[in-house]
Scaffold this active site. Structure first.
Site, short mmCIF file in Angstrom:
data_model
loop_
_atom_site.label_atom_id
_atom_site.label_comp_id
_atom_site.label_asym_id
_atom_site.label_seq_id
_atom_site.Cartn_x
_atom_site.Cartn_y
_atom_site.Cartn_z
N TRP A 1 -2.74 -2.70 -1.88
CA TRP A 1 -2.61 -4.00 -1.85
C TRP A 1 -3.48 -4.84 -0.84
O TRP A 1 -3.10 -4.73 0.45
CB TRP A 1 -0.89 -4.28 -1.86
CG TRP A 1 -0.55 -5.65 -1.92
CD1 TRP A 1 -0.12 -5.92 -3.15
CD2 TRP A 1 -0.42 -6.74 -0.94
NE1 TRP A 1 0.07 -7.65 -3.17
CE2 TRP A 1 0.03 -8.04 -1.72
CE3 TRP A 1 -0.78 -6.77 0.61
CZ2 TRP A 1 0.29 -9.22 -1.31
CZ3 TRP A 1 -0.43 -8.03 0.80
CH2 TRP A 1 -0.12 -9.21 0.11
N ASN B 1 -1.53 1.84 5.81
CA ASN B 1 -0.77 1.08 5.25
C ASN B 1 -0.36 0.18 6.56
O ASN B 1 0.22 0.59 7.27
CB ASN B 1 0.61 1.71 4.70
CG ASN B 1 1.60 0.51 4.02
OD1 ASN B 1 1.30 -0.50 4.02
ND2 ASN B 1 2.79 1.30 4.24
N GLY B 2 -0.78 -1.27 6.39
CA GLY B 2 -0.44 -2.02 7.43
C GLY B 2 -1.44 -2.88 7.82
O GLY B 2 -2.47 -3.11 7.17
N GLU C 1 7.48 -14.78 -11.44
CA GLU C 1 6.79 -13.76 -10.80
C GLU C 1 6.15 -12.78 -11.68
O GLU C 1 5.12 -11.87 -11.77
CB GLU C 1 7.54 -12.93 -9.67
CG GLU C 1 8.54 -12.07 -10.28
CD GLU C 1 9.24 -11.33 -9.17
OE1 GLU C 1 8.63 -10.73 -8.41
OE2 GLU C 1 10.45 -11.23 -9.23
N LYS D 1 6.06 -4.23 -4.52
CA LYS D 1 7.61 -3.83 -4.35
C LYS D 1 8.01 -3.90 -2.82
O LYS D 1 8.84 -4.74 -2.63
CB LYS D 1 7.61 -2.72 -5.03
CG LYS D 1 9.02 -2.45 -5.05
CD LYS D 1 9.77 -3.09 -6.11
CE LYS D 1 11.44 -3.00 -6.06
NZ LYS D 1 11.92 -4.28 -7.02
N ARG E 1 3.89 -0.29 -4.86
CA ARG E 1 3.61 -0.73 -3.55
C ARG E 1 2.25 -1.56 -3.40
O ARG E 1 1.84 -2.05 -2.36
CB ARG E 1 3.52 0.52 -2.64
CG ARG E 1 4.77 1.28 -2.48
CD ARG E 1 4.98 2.27 -1.48
NE ARG E 1 4.69 1.84 0.07
CZ ARG E 1 5.58 1.39 0.70
NH1 ARG E 1 6.78 1.57 0.21
NH2 ARG E 1 5.39 0.96 1.89
N GLU F 1 17.30 -17.63 -8.82
CA GLU F 1 16.62 -16.37 -9.12
C GLU F 1 16.09 -16.07 -10.64
O GLU F 1 14.84 -15.50 -10.61
CB GLU F 1 17.95 -15.38 -8.91
CG GLU F 1 17.92 -14.01 -9.58
CD GLU F 1 16.79 -13.26 -8.53
OE1 GLU F 1 16.36 -13.69 -7.81
OE2 GLU F 1 16.47 -12.04 -8.81
N CYS G 1 0.99 -1.29 0.12
CA CYS G 1 0.01 -0.06 0.03
C CYS G 1 0.78 1.24 0.05
O CYS G 1 2.01 1.37 0.80
CB CYS G 1 -1.15 0.09 1.22
SG CYS G 1 -2.04 -1.10 1.36
O1 M6R Z 1 12.89 -5.22 -0.65
P1 M6R Z 1 13.49 -6.47 -0.11
O2 M6R Z 1 14.61 -6.90 -1.00
O3 M6R Z 1 13.39 -6.74 1.24
O4 M6R Z 1 12.30 -7.70 -0.86
C1 M6R Z 1 12.29 -8.81 -0.71
C2 M6R Z 1 11.40 -9.58 -1.68
O5 M6R Z 1 10.27 -9.26 -1.40
C3 M6R Z 1 11.72 -9.09 -3.27
O6 M6R Z 1 13.17 -9.67 -3.60
C4 M6R Z 1 10.77 -10.10 -4.03
O7 M6R Z 1 11.28 -11.26 -4.09
C5 M6R Z 1 11.18 -9.47 -5.48
N1 M6R Z 1 9.92 -9.23 -6.17
C6 M6R Z 1 11.77 -10.40 -6.50
O8 M6R Z 1 12.01 -9.89 -7.79
#
Ligand code: M6R
Length: 612
Positions: free
Chosen positions: A74, A100-101, A492, A607, A27, A485, A2
């Site tokens: 979200w 948000n939360g 995704e 994100k 977000r 990866e 969010c």
């Molecule tokens: O912001 P962060 O690196 O802590 O986020 C971790 C994951 O949510 C993030 O890497 C997610 O897996 C991505 N969408 C991958 O592309």
């Protein structure tokens, strides 16, 4: 999860809020809404879908009001639809809130309010919270400010909220606990947002609100207090983000811009830190605790998603170069499983956003047990950056595409520099190995640029596999985390089911999946497990699997076996993940585009995962 944005000042709020929401859309993007202060009442406009849908719906219904709040959602509680979208009004319509939360005890609060005769339109915890504030205000005859503070003392959970009040056209109240919030200080105007991106074009002066702090923003000034209403002296910081970094710069998508920006972002990450000719490697952020790293008996790495994959690569490098045992943990598991952490243990927490709720909670747990926590974070000033004892920023610039690309290579670059520094100080690598690796690392941006030249070839290969329903990614050694990866990137953004495995594990199960319809992506660059991975390719070929192999330049042997090869430049094997991941990012991007997917905002994702 969010995005929230709020404005009070002398300009019409609506365009500022809509543009701010567009910046924050990464977000969350299942519904959006605004609430504007108007003399006739709080004007709430909400729409399921993207911010563009809200804009089209609201443009002729919004006034020139100079006070407003806005939200891109979200969903956590309740389906994504118009009714559940934020802002929410209190039962009497006098207050509007964005949130948000998650309010964890909203069920019991809702039941209490029900008993008092309140009814709710939405399924959200947020509507419960705003009605709770109203009820406390009315029952105890409190001011708006005291009602917000009192109600927050009774809720359990995480929040970043902004509340506005029909009875006061000159005030908004913001508070945070566990969800990020930045306040922009303009000239006679104030901005509030989940991150600095909606603010940067108006002012560079910001305050990052801390947990359990409340901001009372008036047109003519602001105050920050704690939850006992004791005034606090805020620290005003200067933003260091350029507006261009938040735009697509001629690329079709942010993800593509970020993939192609990697030669530069990796160079930025090393700038001022690494100079191979002078044998200099300076990481200011780990200076004070460098000895602790050198003497560590064990290092625990924490992260989620792509950041966890970067941690796996770091495990190989740190063990190889520094001879320190490393454990890599999903932050979400670590925080709930009573891990064995002692006073002085070393933790490295990795995060692009610096706001991932599980990683943040895992850090707090480790700190409570006396651990020293290093952060490897991209977002400057983020909660994780501030929660860690020391650390190194990636300096990769804002990453906006939901799929993490340049943050991954930035993380690998920082973690490699840490390993080299520690290995050198510890004497676990020789002078000449150290010098060679510094040169190799310095040449990575150029090699990444060469790897990006495979783009055309990858588009051709993507066209052949765009209709696949499953895909396997296999690699060994340093390239095993790269396989994970690659598989994560594909699933995704293209919604093709993909699995990453160590290539040798294939025969313990996944080999049963292989037939003439199964694409198998091998990361098979020339390294110490090269001969072994050739055998794995043969095993797949003899079962008619379709092999796409990422190989070192001029590899004729694999070219004879594989259906398709993609050549990348060579480097030291510890640095190869920085190069071999590039074609995998491009492959997932092109396949997703060919399938008509929204690569920057894939379904169900956000994100910044600020809820657990
Ligand atoms: O912001 P962060 O690196 O802590 O986020 C971790 C994951 O949510 C993030 O890497 C997610 O897996 C991505 N969408 C991958 O592309």
């Amino acid at each position: 999860m969010c995005g929230i944005v709020a404005y009070i000042g002398n300009k019409p709020a609506f365009p500022i809020l809509i543009n701010g929401l567009k910046r924050l859309e990464y977000r969350g993007y299942d519904s959006a809404g605004v609430a504007l202060y108007e003399n006739s009442g709080l004007n709430v406009l909400k729409k399921e879908g993207k911010v563009a849908a809200l804009e089209a719906f609201a443009v002729d219904k919004a006034s020139d009001s100079t006070l407003g709040i806005a939200h891109t959602r979200w969903a956590t509680h309740g389906a994504p639809n118009d009714v559940n979208a934020h802002p929410h009004l209190s039962a009497d319509g006098s207050l509007a809130i964005i949130h948000n939360g998650i309010i964890e005890n909203y069920h019991s609060i809702k039941a209490e309010l029900h008993d008092k005769g309140y009814a709710f339109e939405s399924d959200t915890d947020t509507e419960v919270l705003v009605t709770f504030i109203q009820d406390i205000r009315d029952t105890h005859n409190l001011s708006f400010e005291d009602a917000v503070i009192t109600s927050l003392s009774k809720v359990i959970g995480a929040y970043a909220i902004v509340v506005i009040n029909q009875d006061n056209p000159d005030q908004m109240i913001a508070a945070r606990k566990g969800s990020p919030m930045v306040i922009g200080l303009g000239d006679g105007e104030y901005f509030i947002a989940s991150d600095a991106t909606p603010i940067v074009e108006f002012t560079k002066d910001v305050i990052y609100l801390n947990d359990e702090e409340i901001a009372i923003i008036q047109r003519d000034g602001y105050r920050i207090t704690n939850t006992s209403n004791v005034p606090l002296i805020p620290s005003i910081q200067k933003l260091d983000i350029q507006l261009e970094a938040l735009e697509k710069g001629g690329y079709e998508h942010f993800m593509l811009k970020e993939i192609f920006g990697q030669p530069e972002s990796i160079a930025d990450c090393m700038r001022g830190r690494l100079n191979a000719r002078e044998r200099k490697l300076t990481l200011g952020g780990i200076r004070e605790y460098a000895n602790k790293l050198v003497n560590a008996e064990k290092i625990t790495i924490l992260g989620c998603g792509t950041s966890w994959h970067a941690g796996l690569v770091a495990e190989y490098i740190l063990e190889d170069i520094c001879r320190i045992p490393v454990e890599v943990e999903y932050a979400s598991e670590f925080r709930y499983r009573n891990p064995v952490i002692k006073e002085g243990d070393i933790i490295i927490a990795i995060s692009q956003s610096g706001e991932t709720a599980d990683t943040l909670a895992a850090i707090e747990l480790a700190k409570s047990k006396g651990a020293i926590v290093f952060g490897v974070v991209n977002a400057v000033g983020s909660s994780i950056a501030r929660a860690t004892h020391e650390g190194a920023y990636l300096h990769a610039g804002p990453e906006i595409g939901v799929a993490s690309t340049k943050a991954f290579t930035g993380q690998l670059t920082v973690l490699t520099m840490i390993a080299l520094k520690v290995g050198y100080l510890k004497g676990t690598i020789t002078e000449s190995q150290y010098g060679d690796l510094l040169y190799e690392l310095e040449s990575i941006p150029k090699k990444v640029a060469q790897a990006l030249e495979t783009d055309k070839r990858i588009q051709e290969i993507s066209a052949k596999f765009k209709d696949a329903t499953n895909c396997l990614y296999l690699g060994r050694g340093y390239n095993f985390p790269v396989a994970l990866e690659g598989a994560l990137k594909l699933k995704e953004i293209s919604y093709i089911h993909a699995e990453g495995y160590p290539a040798a594990e294939m025969k313990h199960g996944p080999i049963a999946l292989i037939d003439e319809n199964m694409p198998v992506v091998f990361i098979a660059t020339r390294d110490s497990s090269y001969e072994k991975i050739i055998s794995n390719i043969q095993e797949v070929k003899s079962r008619k699997g379709k092999v796409i192999a990422i190989v070192s330049q001029h590899d004729e042997e694999i070219e004879r076996m594989a259906d398709f090869t993609i050549e990348v430049p060579s480097s030291h094997e510890a640095l190869m993940p920085l190069i071999s991941v590039i074609p995998l990012q491009l492959l997932s991007y092109h396949i997703a585009i060919m399938r008509g997917c929204n690569v920057d905002q894939p379904r169900n994702l956000a994100k910044s995962v600020t809820v657990e």
